[in-house]
Write an enzyme that holds these catalytic residues in place. Structure first.
Site, mmCIF file in Angstrom:
data_model
loop_
_atom_site.group_PDB
_atom_site.id
_atom_site.type_symbol
_atom_site.label_atom_id
_atom_site.label_comp_id
_atom_site.label_asym_id
_atom_site.label_seq_id
_atom_site.Cartn_x
_atom_site.Cartn_y
_atom_site.Cartn_z
ATOM 1 N N ASP A 1 0.740 -1.178 -0.158
ATOM 2 C CA ASP A 1 -0.130 -0.270 -0.106
ATOM 3 C C ASP A 1 0.571 0.910 0.396
ATOM 4 O O ASP A 1 2.559 1.755 -0.005
ATOM 5 C CB ASP A 1 -1.088 -0.076 1.421
ATOM 6 C CG ASP A 1 0.053 0.314 2.376
ATOM 7 O OD1 ASP A 1 1.425 0.128 2.461
ATOM 8 O OD2 ASP A 1 -0.382 0.384 3.819
ATOM 9 N N ASP B 1 -3.495 4.494 3.046
ATOM 10 C CA ASP B 1 -3.589 5.428 3.882
ATOM 11 C C ASP B 1 -3.334 5.943 4.133
ATOM 12 O O ASP B 1 -2.215 6.630 4.041
ATOM 13 C CB ASP B 1 -3.068 3.907 5.053
ATOM 14 C CG ASP B 1 -3.491 2.260 5.217
ATOM 15 O OD1 ASP B 1 -3.751 2.054 4.711
ATOM 16 O OD2 ASP B 1 -2.643 1.771 5.785
ATOM 17 N N ASP C 1 1.154 4.613 2.065
ATOM 18 C CA ASP C 1 0.806 5.506 4.132
ATOM 19 C C ASP C 1 1.446 6.864 3.674
ATOM 20 O O ASP C 1 2.280 7.133 3.532
ATOM 21 C CB ASP C 1 1.405 4.482 4.964
ATOM 22 C CG ASP C 1 1.520 2.897 4.787
ATOM 23 O OD1 ASP C 1 0.690 2.594 5.126
ATOM 24 O OD2 ASP C 1 2.496 2.166 4.179
HETATM 25 P P1 TTP Z 1 1.761 -1.450 6.571
HETATM 26 O O1 TTP Z 1 1.901 -0.136 5.678
HETATM 27 O O2 TTP Z 1 1.304 -2.048 6.587
HETATM 28 O O3 TTP Z 1 3.664 -2.181 6.124
HETATM 29 P P2 TTP Z 1 4.601 -1.450 5.233
HETATM 30 O O4 TTP Z 1 4.023 -0.006 5.284
HETATM 31 O O5 TTP Z 1 5.415 -1.644 6.386
HETATM 32 O O6 TTP Z 1 4.833 -2.319 4.852
HETATM 33 P P3 TTP Z 1 3.877 -2.452 2.963
HETATM 34 O O7 TTP Z 1 5.024 -2.401 1.946
HETATM 35 O O8 TTP Z 1 3.849 -3.791 3.235
HETATM 36 O O9 TTP Z 1 2.641 -2.031 2.998
HETATM 37 O O10 TTP Z 1 2.479 -0.053 8.344
HETATM 38 C C1 TTP Z 1 3.228 0.775 8.194
HETATM 39 C C2 TTP Z 1 2.984 1.181 9.205
HETATM 40 O O11 TTP Z 1 1.733 2.001 10.080
HETATM 41 C C3 TTP Z 1 3.967 0.418 10.254
HETATM 42 O O12 TTP Z 1 4.546 0.012 10.804
HETATM 43 C C4 TTP Z 1 2.629 0.339 11.612
HETATM 44 C C5 TTP Z 1 1.608 1.469 10.982
HETATM 45 N N1 TTP Z 1 0.629 0.967 11.602
HETATM 46 C C6 TTP Z 1 0.269 1.662 12.719
HETATM 47 O O13 TTP Z 1 1.064 2.014 13.561
HETATM 48 N N2 TTP Z 1 -1.177 1.298 13.160
HETATM 49 C C7 TTP Z 1 -1.802 0.576 12.497
HETATM 50 O O14 TTP Z 1 -3.260 0.779 12.961
HETATM 51 C C8 TTP Z 1 -1.058 -0.280 11.431
HETATM 52 C C9 TTP Z 1 -2.163 -0.832 10.635
HETATM 53 C C10 TTP Z 1 0.027 0.580 11.063
HETATM 54 MN MN MN Z 2 2.687 0.132 3.657
HETATM 55 MN MN MN Z 3 -0.303 0.488 5.680
#
Ligand code: TTP
Ligand code: MN
Ligand code: MN
Ligand code: MN
Length: 385
Positions: free
Chosen positions: A204, A309, A206
């Site tokens: 995703d 996100d 973020d």
């Molecule tokens: P992710 O987007 O799940 O993971 P990522 O970006 O490291 O890897 P990917 O390439 O698979 O997307 O989560 C990003 C960060 O957000 C992770 O370190 C934890 C944080 N987080 C929170 O703090 N609270 C939450 O509710 C969630 C879902 C994530």
């Molecule tokens: Mn992510």
């Molecule tokens: Mn995420």
């Protein structure tokens, strides 16, 4: 160098947040198998076991070279008996029988496919597995009752399981920036998650959003979402209000690792150029496990679904939120464990509480936060624990 100099610094550093873990390392041939076992333990809701495998893998990611023999591991922290057995087997035979049989198992494959649906957690996937369901298509064929989130997850299953490229993340960054600036001039937007750590692809994209004027960020998310919806850019969104101030369980200790910011889990409709489409088709033809039919093919029209996100934080919590949303998940977990066990502090994405001093510690940057925690600063690109 002498053999014992291979890993001099790592020996006493048993928390991942004490170490530098680059994205690219030398031991994928060991860490990938260990992470299969970690994932499998998560599927059986055995968290302790999963964390043990993840910590083992993480230590190996921090090593400056590939492991060749067991004696190179004797002084390393976090390597449990089970992990050592798996590593030994791989060093001797090239593969681990336990890992390979896990990979091949019907349960592992079904759990992977079912939890791969956006909105489906381990509990639900496990119940479906026990009812005989194996794939997202089975959900459609058996007419399972699905939440709105899960419906979107099934509908866009193929797209959401196609890695998001850095290029796509940059296009989405531009869109999010335009949306936020349109509804709140002066707002600050940063890319967090895996892309901030330098990943080339992600599951995703973020974002963390704030505004230097405390309070200006309140109720911002609905405005951003409305703007995006008006432009036809959202396929799905679920916005959650900030519940931090309403929470009774103490600011630094939310009930889980979920934080309480105003946030939006969304699926963007990303327009693609002709070239991107061809790349997309080429990439997916390698993916033999695809489940055609769960998603309406958008042949002719040129867009794809991408998970995004969005999180909004007050300016006073921005450093905490930035640290908390940059990851990796294990790095975050280890930071909190370090804070609690070694420093008598409680860390969240909102605050840092010092139990000895009985007060909250303020921070305006990640650097200050690491300093409060008595840790050497680790830049995002080396938080790939
Ligand atoms: P992710 O987007 O799940 O993971 P990522 O970006 O490291 O890897 P990917 O390439 O698979 O997307 O989560 C990003 C960060 O957000 C992770 O370190 C934890 C944080 N987080 C929170 O703090 N609270 C939450 O509710 C969630 C879902 C994530
Ligand atoms: Mn992510
Ligand atoms: Mn995420
Ligand atoms: Mn992820």
């Amino acid at each position: 160098p002498k053999p014992c100099e291979v890993t001099p610094a790592i020996i006493t550093k048993s928390y991942a947040c004490q170490r530098r873990t680059p994205l690219k390392h030398h031991n994928s041939f060991l860490t990938e198998p260990l992470e299969i076992l970690a994932e499998n333990a998560e599927f059986s809701e055995n968290e302790g076991r999963s964390i043990a495998f993840r910590r083992s893998a993480s230590v190996l990611k921090a090593l400056p070279r590939a492991v060749r023999a067991m004696d190179e591991l004797k002084d390393l922290p976090c390597l449990g008996e089970h992990s050592l057995r798996v590593i030994k087997e791989i060093l001797e035979d090239g593969t681990s029988s336990e890992v390979e049989s896990t990979r091949q198992s019907e349960q592992f494959q079904a759990m992977k496919a079912l939890t791969g649906v956006f909105g489906v957690g381990v509990r639900t996937a496990d119940r479906w597995f026990r009812e005989g369901l194996r794939s997202p298509l089975d959900l459609v064929h058996t007419g399972q009752k699905l939440s709105h989130t899960q419906q979107a997850g099934v509908q866009h299953y193929n797209d959401l399981n196609t890695p998001v490229t850095k290029k796509e993340a940059m296009v989405i960054s531009d869109i999010v920036e335009r949306a936020v600036k349109a509804v709140l001039p002066g707002a600050i937007i940063i890319l967090t998650g895996g892309f901030r750590r330098g990943k080339e692809v992600g599951h995703d994209v973020d974002f963390l959003i704030t505004h230097p004027e405390e309070g200006a960020e309140e109720r911002l998310m609905p405005k951003i979402v409305n703007w995006l919806e008006d432009q036809g850019l959202l396929l799905y969104q679920k916005t959650t209000r900030n519940s931090y101030l309403e929470s009774k369980d103490g600011p630094a200790r939310p009930p889980s690792n979920m934080d309480r910011f105003e946030r939006c889990f969304s699926i963007f409709r990303l327009e693609q150029t002709k070239v991107d489409c061809d790349e997309h088709v080429d990439a997916s033809s390698y993916n033999s496990g695809r489940t055609d039919g769960t998603e309406e093919r958008h042949s002719g029209s040129s867009w794809r679904a991408v998970r995004v996100d969005l999180v909004v934080s007050p300016y006073s919590q921005f450093a905490f939120a930035t640290l908390g949303w940059t990851g990796s998940k294990l790095f975050e977990r280890e930071l909190r464990r370090w804070a609690g066990q070694e420093k008598g502090m409680s860390l969240s994405s909102h605050a840092l509480y010092d139990s000895k001093q009985q007060r909250y510690l303020q921070a305006n940057s990640e650097e200050e936060l690491f300093a409060h925690l008595g840790l050497e600063y680790i830049p995002p690109s080396e938080r790939n624990a």
